[in-house]
Design a protein around this motif. Structure first.
Motif, PDB file in Angstrom:
ATOM      1  N   UNK A  72       0.780  -1.237   0.000  1.00 47.50           N
ATOM      2  CA  UNK A  72       0.000   0.000   0.000  1.00 47.50           C
ATOM      3  C   UNK A  72       0.809   1.283   0.000  1.00 47.50           C
ATOM      4  N   UNK A  73       1.803   1.359   0.901  1.00 42.67           N
ATOM      5  CA  UNK A  73       2.449   2.665   1.116  1.00 42.67           C
ATOM      6  C   UNK A  73       3.858   2.763   0.526  1.00 42.67           C
ATOM      7  N   UNK A  74       4.105   2.123  -0.604  1.00 40.34           N
ATOM      8  CA  UNK A  74       5.419   2.279  -1.260  1.00 40.34           C
ATOM      9  C   UNK A  74       5.712   3.761  -1.518  1.00 40.34           C
ATOM     10  N   UNK A  75       4.663   4.536  -1.835  1.00 41.44           N
ATOM     11  CA  UNK A  75       4.861   5.955  -2.188  1.00 41.44           C
ATOM     12  C   UNK A  75       5.354   6.797  -1.008  1.00 41.44           C
ATOM     13  N   UNK A  76       5.100   6.327   0.220  1.00 42.33           N
ATOM     14  CA  UNK A  76       5.484   7.122   1.403  1.00 42.33           C
ATOM     15  C   UNK A  76       6.993   7.088   1.657  1.00 42.33           C
ATOM     16  N   UNK A  77       7.663   6.047   1.151  1.00 43.20           N
ATOM     17  CA  UNK A  77       9.100   5.886   1.414  1.00 43.20           C
ATOM     18  C   UNK A  77       9.879   6.479   0.240  1.00 43.20           C
ATOM     19  N   UNK A  78       9.972   7.814   0.257  1.00 44.60           N
ATOM     20  CA  UNK A  78      10.451   8.546  -0.917  1.00 44.60           C
ATOM     21  C   UNK A  78      11.908   8.281  -1.266  1.00 44.60           C
ATOM     22  N   UNK A 121     -19.737  -8.951 -12.332  1.00 43.52           N
ATOM     23  CA  UNK A 121     -19.352  -7.688 -11.698  1.00 43.52           C
ATOM     24  C   UNK A 121     -18.243  -7.896 -10.661  1.00 43.52           C
ATOM     25  N   UNK A 122     -18.153  -9.124 -10.181  1.00 44.39           N
ATOM     26  CA  UNK A 122     -17.110  -9.441  -9.197  1.00 44.39           C
ATOM     27  C   UNK A 122     -15.701  -9.150  -9.763  1.00 44.39           C
ATOM     28  N   UNK A 123     -15.537  -9.330 -11.077  1.00 47.36           N
ATOM     29  CA  UNK A 123     -14.231  -9.082 -11.707  1.00 47.36           C
ATOM     30  C   UNK A 123     -13.784  -7.642 -11.452  1.00 47.36           C
ATOM     31  N   UNK A 124     -14.730  -6.702 -11.615  1.00 46.59           N
ATOM     32  CA  UNK A 124     -14.399  -5.277 -11.408  1.00 46.59           C
ATOM     33  C   UNK A 124     -14.059  -5.006  -9.944  1.00 46.59           C
ATOM     34  N   UNK A 125     -14.791  -5.667  -9.055  1.00 46.30           N
ATOM     35  CA  UNK A 125     -14.532  -5.493  -7.621  1.00 46.30           C
ATOM     36  C   UNK A 125     -13.090  -5.892  -7.299  1.00 46.30           C
ATOM     37  N   UNK A 126     -12.674  -6.994  -7.883  1.00 47.75           N
ATOM     38  CA  UNK A 126     -11.328  -7.466  -7.601  1.00 47.75           C
ATOM     39  C   UNK A 126     -10.259  -6.522  -8.147  1.00 47.75           C
ATOM     40  N   UNK A 127     -10.526  -5.997  -9.351  1.00 44.24           N
ATOM     41  CA  UNK A 127      -9.554  -5.105  -9.975  1.00 44.24           C
ATOM     42  C   UNK A 127      -9.467  -3.766  -9.221  1.00 44.24           C
ATOM     43  N   UNK A 128     -10.572  -3.368  -8.584  1.00 39.34           N
ATOM     44  CA  UNK A 128     -10.573  -2.128  -7.786  1.00 39.34           C
ATOM     45  C   UNK A 128      -9.658  -2.192  -6.567  1.00 39.34           C
ATOM     46  N   UNK A 129      -9.198  -3.390  -6.200  1.00 39.43           N
ATOM     47  CA  UNK A 129      -8.262  -3.497  -5.076  1.00 39.43           C
ATOM     48  C   UNK A 129      -7.013  -2.662  -5.320  1.00 39.43           C
ATOM     49  N   UNK A 130      -6.743  -2.345  -6.580  1.00 37.17           N
ATOM     50  CA  UNK A 130      -5.596  -1.512  -6.915  1.00 37.17           C
ATOM     51  C   UNK A 130      -5.658  -0.158  -6.218  1.00 37.17           C
ATOM     52  N   UNK A 131      -6.852   0.304  -5.871  1.00 36.11           N
ATOM     53  CA  UNK A 131      -6.976   1.584  -5.157  1.00 36.11           C
ATOM     54  C   UNK A 131      -6.222   1.592  -3.829  1.00 36.11           C
ATOM     55  N   UNK A 132      -6.010   0.416  -3.259  1.00 39.24           N
ATOM     56  CA  UNK A 132      -5.319   0.322  -1.965  1.00 39.24           C
ATOM     57  C   UNK A 132      -3.814   0.084  -2.125  1.00 39.24           C
ATOM     58  N   UNK A 133      -3.324   0.184  -3.365  1.00 38.73           N
ATOM     59  CA  UNK A 133      -1.919  -0.140  -3.622  1.00 38.73           C
ATOM     60  C   UNK A 133      -1.110   1.100  -3.966  1.00 38.73           C
ATOM     61  N   UNK A 134       0.173   1.039  -3.658  1.00 43.20           N
ATOM     62  CA  UNK A 134       1.089   2.112  -4.015  1.00 43.20           C
ATOM     63  C   UNK A 134       1.294   2.184  -5.524  1.00 43.20           C
ATOM     64  N   UNK A 135       1.970   3.253  -5.947  1.00 42.30           N
ATOM     65  CA  UNK A 135       2.209   3.453  -7.384  1.00 42.30           C
ATOM     66  C   UNK A 135       3.692   3.655  -7.704  1.00 42.30           C
TER      67      UNK A 135
END
Ligand SMILES: [Zn+2]
Length: 315
Positions: A72-78, A121-135
Motif C-alpha cells: 500500500x504505502x510504497x509511495x510514502x518511502x520517498x 461484476x465481481x471481476x471489477x470489484x477485484x480489480x478495484x483493489x488496486x486503489x489500496x496499492x502504491x504506485x
C-alpha cells in the motif's frame, strides 16, 4: 545480527491487521508497507517514530507479494529502493495490458467454472483493489535465489500459490525468515486464482503451487518466521504439517459432495452455501484448489462440456 522490529497496521480486510518489519542492518529496510489507507500510514509513521526514524530514513522497501495489504504505502518511502518479484510491477505500474488481459482472463475463468454471468461484476470489484496499492514501481527486480541488497545473508525464495509474486526471505544463519502470507498462525492462506506471470500460458494451479511452497518452507530449519499477519511463528515445521493435513481433509469433504459431473460453481454452492454470497472469489478459488488437488491425486476427472464448462466427476 540484524535487529527486527514489528510494526502492525490496520487493514480494511477480513484478515485484521498486517505486519511490517523494520530491519536495522547495514541498510535500513522495511518488509511490506501495509494498505493505502490513512490509518495504516499513521501506524507506520508511529512505528518508525518509536525507533527515531521518519519515512525518509528508510533505504529499502522489500515486498513479500503484491496484495494490497502489503504494497500500500510504497509511495510514502520517498528515498527507498523498492525490491521484490517482477509480478509486483504489473500492479505498482497499473500496467494497462495486464489489467486488460486480467478482465479477459477472469471472464474466461468464470465461464469455465460455470458461474452465471450476473456474477461478472465481481471481476471489477477485484480489480478495484488496486486503489489500496502504491504506485512507486520496483527499482530492483529479485529472482528466486537472489540475495537481498544490503542484507548479505537474506535470500529471496520464490514461494508461489497465495500470490504469483510471492517470495519468502530466508536468513539461514540467523535461522529466520520473513514469510509473507505463506504461513499465518491463525488462518490458512487462500490459493487465489491469478493471471500467470508473462500473461501467457495456463492458469497456475495455485493450491498445488502453495503446497509445494509450504514444503519448501518446512525444508528450512527456522526458529522464527516473521509472518505477514498475526504472531511470529516459532513452530513452522509443525504448522506446515497441520496446514497440509487440513487441506487434504478439506479436499476430501469436497470430494464427498461430488455425486454427478459438477462445475466449480455448483460444488462451491454446496461447499460454501452462505459464504459464497459474500466472498465469491475466495470461495471459488478455494473449491478450485481442492479440485486441482483431487485431480492430482487421481480421485476426480475433469472434462469440458458442450458449453465450455469444466465438469468434475469422481473416478
Ligand atoms: Zn496479506
Amino acid at each position: 545480527m540484524d535487529e527486527i522490529i514489528r510494526i502492525e497496521t490496520p487493514t480494511p480486510f477480513g484478515v485484521g491487521t498486517a505486519n511490517s518489519f523494520l530491519i536495522k542492518g547495514d541498510v535500513l529496510s522495511i518488509v511490506d508497507v501495509g494498505t493505502k489507507i490513512p490509518a495504516a500510514y499513521e501506524a507506520l509513521e508511529a512505528g518508525l517514530k518509536a525507533q527515531n526514524y521518519r519515512f525518509e530514513d528508510v533505504e529499502q522497501v522489500i515486498l513479500t507479494h503484491h496484495h494490497p495489504d502489503h504494497i500500500g504505502w510504497t509511495d510514502a518511502f520517498k528515498n527507498a529502493a523498492i525490491v521484490g518479484h517482477a509480478y509486483n510491477d504489473y500492479w505498482l505500474r497499473r500496467d494497462k495490458a495486464f489489467f486488460d488481459y486480467q478482465r479477459v482472463f477472469y471472464k474466461q475463468q468464470l465461464a469455465e467454472e460455470g458461474v452465471p454471468e450476473l456474477y461478472n461484476r465481481w471481476v471489477e470489484k477485484m480489480i478495484r483493489e488496486a486503489d489500496y496499492m502504491g504506485t512507486t514501481p520496483l527499482s530492483t527486480i529479485l529472482r528466486d535465489g537472489d540475495t537481498v541488497p544490503g542484507h548479505a545473508n537474506l535470500i529471496a525464495v520464490e514461494t508461489l500459490g497465495h500470490a504469483q509474486s510471492h517470495f519468502m526471505f530466508v536468513d539461514e544463519r540467523a535461522s529466520y525468515a520473513f514469510g509473507g502470507d505463506l504461513l499465518i498462525d491463525f488462518v490458512a492462506s487462500n490459493p487465489l486464482v491469478e493471471v500467470p506471470m508473462g500473461m501467457t500460458g495456463l492458469r497456475p494451479k495455485s493450491q498445488l503451487q502453495y503446497n509445494a511452497s509450504l514444503k519448501k518452507l518446512a525444508s528450512y530449519d527456522l526458529a522464527r518466521v516473521y509472518a505477514g499477519h498475526g504472531n511470529i511463528i516459532t513452530n513452522s515445521t509443525e504448522l506446515v504439517a497441520i496446514r497440509l493435513e487440513k487441506q487434504h481433509q478439506r479436499a476430501m469433504r469436497a470430494y464427498a459432495l461430488i455425486d454427478a459431473p459438477l462445475s466449480v460453481f455448483e460444488i462451491t454452492q454446496r461447499f460454501y452455501p452462505t459464504k459464497m454470497q459474500v466472498e465469491l472469489g475466495l470461495t471459488l478459488s478455494s473449491t478450485l484448489g481442492q479440485l486441482d488437488y483431487l485431480e492430482q491425486q487421481g480421485l476426480v476427472t475433469r472434462t469440458i462440456d458442450d458449453k465450455g464448462v469444466a465438469r468434475y466427476e469422481q473416478v
